[in-house]
Write a protein that holds these residues in place. Structure first.
Motif, PDB file in Angstrom:
ATOM      1  N   ASN A 261      22.252 -12.438  11.271  1.00  0.00           N
ATOM      2  CA  ASN A 261      22.659 -13.794  11.642  1.00  0.00           C
ATOM      3  C   ASN A 261      21.587 -14.833  11.796  1.00  0.00           C
ATOM      4  OD1 ASN A 261      25.151 -12.890  12.146  1.00  0.00           O
ATOM      5  ND2 ASN A 261      25.053 -12.683  14.506  1.00  0.00           N
ATOM      6  N   GLY A 262      20.882 -14.678  10.361  1.00  0.00           N
ATOM      7  CA  GLY A 262      20.008 -15.940  10.046  1.00  0.00           C
ATOM      8  C   GLY A 262      18.692 -15.613  10.806  1.00  0.00           C
ATOM      9  N   VAL A 263      18.409 -14.428  11.755  1.00  0.00           N
ATOM     10  CA  VAL A 263      17.083 -14.133  12.315  1.00  0.00           C
ATOM     11  C   VAL A 263      16.397 -13.086  11.451  1.00  0.00           C
ATOM     12  CG1 VAL A 263      15.925 -13.332  14.245  1.00  0.00           C
ATOM     13  CG2 VAL A 263      18.145 -14.520  14.503  1.00  0.00           C
ATOM     14  N   VAL A 264      15.466 -13.275  10.776  1.00  0.00           N
ATOM     15  CA  VAL A 264      14.659 -12.557   9.870  1.00  0.00           C
ATOM     16  C   VAL A 264      13.617 -11.754  10.618  1.00  0.00           C
ATOM     17  CG1 VAL A 264      13.294 -12.246   8.008  1.00  0.00           C
ATOM     18  CG2 VAL A 264      15.080 -14.219   8.033  1.00  0.00           C
ATOM     19  N   ARG A 265      13.565 -10.333  10.531  1.00  0.00           N
ATOM     20  CA  ARG A 265      12.643  -9.339  10.972  1.00  0.00           C
ATOM     21  C   ARG A 265      12.271  -8.546  10.092  1.00  0.00           C
ATOM     22  NH1 ARG A 265      16.288  -9.907  15.193  1.00  0.00           N
ATOM     23  NH2 ARG A 265      15.633 -11.002  17.145  1.00  0.00           N
ATOM     24  N   ARG A 266      11.093  -8.073  10.404  1.00  0.00           N
ATOM     25  CA  ARG A 266      10.562  -6.592   9.443  1.00  0.00           C
ATOM     26  C   ARG A 266      10.332  -5.657  10.205  1.00  0.00           C
ATOM     27  NH1 ARG A 266       4.773  -6.576   5.788  1.00  0.00           N
ATOM     28  NH2 ARG A 266       3.924  -6.182   7.879  1.00  0.00           N
ATOM     29  N   ALA A 267      10.525  -4.402   9.446  1.00  0.00           N
ATOM     30  CA  ALA A 267      10.458  -3.090  10.289  1.00  0.00           C
ATOM     31  C   ALA A 267       9.700  -2.191   8.988  1.00  0.00           C
ATOM     32  CB  ALA A 267      11.600  -2.651  10.462  1.00  0.00           C
ATOM     33  N   LYS A 268       8.717  -1.270   9.498  1.00  0.00           N
ATOM     34  CA  LYS A 268       8.408  -0.175   8.722  1.00  0.00           C
ATOM     35  C   LYS A 268       9.274   0.733   8.679  1.00  0.00           C
ATOM     36  CE  LYS A 268       3.912   1.101   9.272  1.00  0.00           C
ATOM     37  NZ  LYS A 268       2.783   1.795   9.862  1.00  0.00           N
ATOM     38  N   LEU A 269       9.312   1.221   7.442  1.00  0.00           N
ATOM     39  CA  LEU A 269      10.306   2.363   7.035  1.00  0.00           C
ATOM     40  C   LEU A 269       9.624   3.369   6.651  1.00  0.00           C
ATOM     41  CD1 LEU A 269      13.662   1.951   5.335  1.00  0.00           C
ATOM     42  CD2 LEU A 269      12.394   3.657   4.686  1.00  0.00           C
ATOM     43  N   VAL A 270       9.960   4.640   7.384  1.00  0.00           N
ATOM     44  CA  VAL A 270       9.380   6.022   7.056  1.00  0.00           C
ATOM     45  C   VAL A 270      10.699   7.068   6.638  1.00  0.00           C
ATOM     46  CG1 VAL A 270       8.026   8.138   7.361  1.00  0.00           C
ATOM     47  CG2 VAL A 270       7.303   5.533   8.096  1.00  0.00           C
ATOM     48  N   THR A 271      10.792   7.889   5.662  1.00  0.00           N
ATOM     49  CA  THR A 271      11.900   8.654   5.332  1.00  0.00           C
ATOM     50  C   THR A 271      11.421  10.026   5.278  1.00  0.00           C
ATOM     51  OG1 THR A 271      11.585   8.641   3.073  1.00  0.00           O
ATOM     52  CG2 THR A 271      13.371   7.300   3.927  1.00  0.00           C
ATOM     53  N   LEU A 272      11.889  10.949   6.124  1.00  0.00           N
ATOM     54  CA  LEU A 272      11.429  12.428   6.098  1.00  0.00           C
ATOM     55  C   LEU A 272      12.809  13.197   5.941  1.00  0.00           C
ATOM     56  CD1 LEU A 272       9.502  14.773   6.515  1.00  0.00           C
ATOM     57  CD2 LEU A 272       9.677  14.310   9.111  1.00  0.00           C
ATOM     58  N   GLU A 273      12.964  14.077   4.987  1.00  0.00           N
ATOM     59  CA  GLU A 273      14.042  14.861   4.751  1.00  0.00           C
ATOM     60  C   GLU A 273      15.261  13.900   4.684  1.00  0.00           C
ATOM     61  OE1 GLU A 273      13.271  18.476   6.862  1.00  0.00           O
ATOM     62  OE2 GLU A 273      11.735  18.932   5.648  1.00  0.00           O
ATOM     63  N   ASN A 274      16.009  14.460   5.824  1.00  0.00           N
ATOM     64  CA  ASN A 274      17.349  13.900   6.042  1.00  0.00           C
ATOM     65  C   ASN A 274      17.347  12.771   7.157  1.00  0.00           C
ATOM     66  OD1 ASN A 274      17.057  15.759   8.229  1.00  0.00           O
ATOM     67  ND2 ASN A 274      19.106  15.843   8.542  1.00  0.00           N
ATOM     68  N   ALA A 275      16.169  12.200   7.236  1.00  0.00           N
ATOM     69  CA  ALA A 275      15.982  11.061   8.667  1.00  0.00           C
ATOM     70  C   ALA A 275      15.222  10.030   8.143  1.00  0.00           C
ATOM     71  CB  ALA A 275      15.249  11.752   9.638  1.00  0.00           C
ATOM     72  N   VAL A 276      15.595   8.714   8.671  1.00  0.00           N
ATOM     73  CA  VAL A 276      14.998   7.859   8.337  1.00  0.00           C
ATOM     74  C   VAL A 276      14.590   7.015   9.500  1.00  0.00           C
ATOM     75  CG1 VAL A 276      15.536   5.260   7.484  1.00  0.00           C
ATOM     76  CG2 VAL A 276      16.517   7.064   6.279  1.00  0.00           C
TER      77      VAL A 276
ATOM     78  N   GLY B 117       0.872  -1.317  -0.103  1.00  0.00           N
ATOM     79  CA  GLY B 117       0.077  -0.003   0.010  1.00  0.00           C
ATOM     80  C   GLY B 117       0.914   1.410  -0.090  1.00  0.00           C
ATOM     81  N   ASP B 118       0.654   2.215   1.116  1.00  0.00           N
ATOM     82  CA  ASP B 118       1.274   3.406   1.030  1.00  0.00           C
ATOM     83  C   ASP B 118       2.623   3.237   2.018  1.00  0.00           C
ATOM     84  OD1 ASP B 118      -0.484   4.773  -0.403  1.00  0.00           O
ATOM     85  OD2 ASP B 118      -1.774   5.347   1.112  1.00  0.00           O
ATOM     86  N   CYS B 119       2.766   1.936   2.500  1.00  0.00           N
ATOM     87  CA  CYS B 119       3.918   1.880   3.581  1.00  0.00           C
ATOM     88  C   CYS B 119       5.172   0.859   2.768  1.00  0.00           C
ATOM     89  CB  CYS B 119       3.352   1.126   4.838  1.00  0.00           C
ATOM     90  SG  CYS B 119       2.115   2.003   5.752  1.00  0.00           S
ATOM     91  N   THR B 120       6.268   1.187   3.096  1.00  0.00           N
ATOM     92  CA  THR B 120       7.340   0.578   2.922  1.00  0.00           C
ATOM     93  C   THR B 120       8.011  -0.242   4.050  1.00  0.00           C
ATOM     94  OG1 THR B 120       8.075   2.458   1.368  1.00  0.00           O
ATOM     95  CG2 THR B 120       9.810   1.029   1.818  1.00  0.00           C
ATOM     96  N   TYR B 121       8.474  -1.431   3.829  1.00  0.00           N
ATOM     97  CA  TYR B 121       8.967  -2.012   4.844  1.00  0.00           C
ATOM     98  C   TYR B 121      10.292  -2.575   4.605  1.00  0.00           C
ATOM     99  CZ  TYR B 121       4.203  -2.209   6.872  1.00  0.00           C
ATOM    100  OH  TYR B 121       2.922  -2.037   7.368  1.00  0.00           O
ATOM    101  N   LEU B 122      11.202  -2.864   5.581  1.00  0.00           N
ATOM    102  CA  LEU B 122      12.501  -3.424   5.362  1.00  0.00           C
ATOM    103  C   LEU B 122      12.626  -4.830   5.826  1.00  0.00           C
ATOM    104  CD1 LEU B 122      15.565  -3.338   4.829  1.00  0.00           C
ATOM    105  CD2 LEU B 122      16.187  -2.626   7.078  1.00  0.00           C
ATOM    106  N   ARG B 123      12.891  -5.876   5.121  1.00  0.00           N
ATOM    107  CA  ARG B 123      12.748  -7.268   5.708  1.00  0.00           C
ATOM    108  C   ARG B 123      14.380  -7.612   5.580  1.00  0.00           C
ATOM    109  NH1 ARG B 123      12.959 -12.616   3.884  1.00  0.00           N
ATOM    110  NH2 ARG B 123      11.696 -13.946   4.819  1.00  0.00           N
ATOM    111  N   SER B 124      14.724  -7.824   6.729  1.00  0.00           N
ATOM    112  CA  SER B 124      16.239  -7.728   6.989  1.00  0.00           C
ATOM    113  C   SER B 124      16.421  -9.106   7.713  1.00  0.00           C
ATOM    114  CB  SER B 124      16.788  -6.668   7.897  1.00  0.00           C
ATOM    115  OG  SER B 124      18.291  -6.813   8.035  1.00  0.00           O
TER     116      SER B 124
END
Length: 689
Positions: free
Chosen positions: A567-582, A557-564
């Motif tokens: 060391n073999g452990v997979v997690r997902r986090a929502k990512l929001v960028t604003l100007e010079n900040a993540v 949708g309108d959201c961006t996620y990072l799947r990372s």
């Protein structure tokens, strides 16, 4: 948009600092077992209410409107110029502008609100909390104008709202009270003498106070005068009355309050107690019901004492009787709030009631919907208040746009009480609360687990909030044990002063390139060595630990996620960028990484010590304490600012001589404005060669 490889660096730092693991609990479905009544509205007395005016703003205005709509009542909103496009205005059936942004010219204007009630043909006014909710003059004015005030009679507001009177009423009713001075002599000398008699530390309280306003702790005679003056100024702004009382301050007490209800027929009941001990600036941030560790016998005695208090003043409607509870579960009356409390939803969750509906029905002349025996306690509930404030900077309130706002999904056991949405501004003119998160479960541990889980889903970008602080607080061992004391948690905000996010991936042909980075974890620098491998993965070295990392970005949708993978452990986090900040939002909380601004582009020192002081927030200069030529020491008070219903004292950052005072009393200062300039004094020994 930041690359997935670069953002993975942040997850490594987060992995290194992870300390908490939260078990998942299967929560049982909620079932109510007590009798439900089919009540007719306003049949006995003929006080027919079809339209109500809500003399408030924000989340409480929206809260009242939801119940009004459920009951088929029309709602009328009032708003200031600053709130023209706010949620409560759009939610109402009608809305009327009542003046400029300052509350003294809008939400505190009794005559304007009465005029709107007449113009809109509203039969009743709900004051919400704050503003005019505990103003006996307003309650009396409504009565004179033939408008139903949805609250207690003015006499009860008077007797309970003036703390000195309420102490006398409670003493006469046999309720223990805290030792203190509640007399009419308000001279500095008298108050200072009484403080010495009571013994330091003492609590200085506005007689008409509430919500933590006009309250200061003086721990010694040396600081008494400054704290007294500060409390008086805030009381004048908040209540137009600077009369003070002095009470003995008890360290590490529990703050336990009882929800009571009275009606016009002489009935009164209690709906159990809430523990509100977790506070900052004398204002609650996490509340729970029932209070942990309270035995049934003590619970009954608390409730019965609260009912006696209500009956002593012929109380009508919703009220809260507040007690100090010591380690032996002895309790002492503090005050009575003659209104609906901010934290009322936790009581609703454990009793299966709608207290606003009760208010409206009782205002129309009905009896209390349930008898004391029919009010049953089931399960446990928490409320966490999400504020626009910076816990790392003495909880300094902030204002600004809600660039991104997402919350947990609401259901039968999760409530989101708010008056804002994504794209709105948190105004500098009013309280900085963004939302209230309310959760329920079958027992305290299950509810606490749900609270933590839900707090991780509060994702806000655009201004600082206390969401992560609340998460750490809810995980503190003392809080988890139900100690009832406010726990202090250290900050865990990670920043990167040399962010790689705007750089390329670092890939090299035929070689494995290593880049050295510096991450900022709170006030500590963390060195990270990133090696870019041929297969697209990354090896990251932090001190003596090595992490193998893979990452990829994807959109939903309108959201961006990072799947990372770390060391073999997979997690997902929502990512929001604003100007010079993540900003990253995960189950561990939120983390912010910023691209540093070069010094030659920065116009303001982050510490505010380069030749003067800067405004920490946008606000009004209430008092100027120095003038040009004055010599000051580090820590001396220079100015007093008022913003977002909070008083803030500007302190001298160092010893020096005042060169220029750049603002006068009553003027408006923007955030990061320079307030005072110092003379640039020659350093000792300079030019001696």
């Amino acid at each position: 948009m930041a690359s997935a490889s670069a953002v993975s660096v942040l997850l490594v730092a987060a992995e290194r600092n992870r300390r908490l693991r939260f078990p998942s609990l299967l929560l049982p479905p909620r079932k109510w077992t007590w009798k439900q009544r089919n009540m007719k509205y306003a049949t006995a007395t003929g006080r027919n209410i079809t339209k109500i005016l809500i003399a408030n703003r924000g989340e409480i205005a929206c809260r009242v409107m939801r119940t009004a709509k459920k009951m088929g009542l029309q709602s009328v909103a009032v708003y200031s110029d600053a709130d023209r496009n706010s949620m409560h205005v759009n939610m109402a059936d009608e809305a009327y502008c009542i003046g400029p942004a300052p509350s003294q010219q809008s939400y505190l204007s009794m005559q304007k609100i009465i005029q709107v009630a007449k113009l809109s043909a509203a039969q009743a006014i709900h004051p919400g909390y704050g503003f005019l909710s505990e103003n006996m003059e307003f309650a009396e004015l409504c009565k004179q104008e033939g408008i139903i005030f949805i609250g207690p009679p003015s006499s009860a507001i008077r007797d309970m709202g003036i703390k000195s009177t309420s102490k006398s009423v409670m003493a006469a009713a046999g309720v223990p009270v805290v030792d203190g001075y509640h007399g009419e002599d308000q001279s500095d000398r008298c108050l200072r003498e009484q403080a010495a008699r009571i013994g330091y530390p003492v609590m200085i309280k506005a007689v008409r106070g509430g919500g933590g306003k006009g309250m200061r702790i003086a721990r010694s005679e040396k600081e008494f005068h400054e704290r007294l003056e500060s409390a008086r100024r805030e009381a004048r702004k908040s209540f137009s009355d600077d009369a003070m009382l002095i009470e003995k301050f008890v360290d590490t007490p529990r703050h336990v309050e009882v929800q009571v209800f009275g009606d016009h027929h002489g009935n009164a009941v209690y709906l159990f107690e809430r523990d509100c001990s977790v506070q900052r600036r004398h204002q609650k941030i996490i509340e729970e019901a029932p209070a942990p560790g309270i035995k049934p016998e003590v619970r009954r005695k608390l409730g019965e004492a609260a009912v006696r208090a209500a009956k002593a003043v012929n109380y009508v409607g919703a009220g809260t009787v507040e007690f100090i509870l010591d380690s032996q579960h002895n309790f002492y009356f503090m005050e009575m709030n003659t209104r609906l409390q901010v934290e009322h939803p936790v009581t609703e969750m454990i009793t299966g009631t709608d207290l606003v509906e009760w208010q409206l029905r009782i205002a129309a002349g009905e009896e209390i919907p349930l008898s004391q025996e029919e009010i049953l306690l089931q399960g446990h509930a928490f409320e966490a208040r999400i504020y626009a404030e910076d816990p790392n900077n003495d909880f300094m309130p902030g204002a600004g746009p809600l660039v991104h706002l997402s919350t947990p999904l609401a259901d039968l056991s999760t409530r989101i009480e708010t008056g804002v949405q994504q794209g709105d501004d948190v105004s500098v003119h009013y309280d900085p609360m963004i939302a209230k998160l309310v959760v329920w479960a079958a027992d305290r541990q299950a509810a606490l687990t749900k609270l933590r889980y839900s707090l991780r889903q509060f994702n806000i970008v655009g201004l600082r909030t206390n969401a992560d602080f609340l998460l750490r607080l809810a995980a503190h061992p003392a809080f988890e044990a139900g100690a009832g004391a406010a726990a202090r948690a250290s900050s865990l905000q990670t920043r990167d002063p040399f962010s790689p996010f705007s750089l390329s991936s670092g890939r090299r042909l035929n070689i494995c390139y290593t880049r050295n980075l510096i991450l900022r974890d709170g006030k500590s620098n963390v060195a990270v060595a990133v090696t870019y491998n041929h297969d697209g993965s990354y090896s990251m070295q932090i001190e003596d630990e090595t992490f193998q990392v893979l990452g990829a970005l994807h959109s939903e949708g309108d959201c961006t996620y990072l799947r990372s993978s770390v060391n073999g452990v997979v997690r997902r986090a929502k990512l929001v960028t604003l100007e010079n900040a993540v900003h990253l939002f995960s189950m561990e909380g939120s983390i912010e990484i910023t691209v540093p601004v070069p010094k030659y582009l920065s116009s303001v020192s982050s510490e505010g010590t380069q030749g003067g002081t800067i405004a920490p927030m946008t606000g009004t200069i209430e008092k100027v304490l120095v003038k040009a030529g004055d010599k000051v020491k580090a820590g001396d008070s220079l100015m007093v600012m008022i913003a977002m219903k909070m008083e803030h004292t500007i302190k001298a950052p160092r010893d020096g001589t005042i060169k220029t005072v750049l603002f006068t009393e009553g003027s408006q200062a923007d955030r990061h404005s320079r307030l005072v300039e110092f003379e640039e004094e020659e350093r000792e020994g300079k030019g001696s060669e």
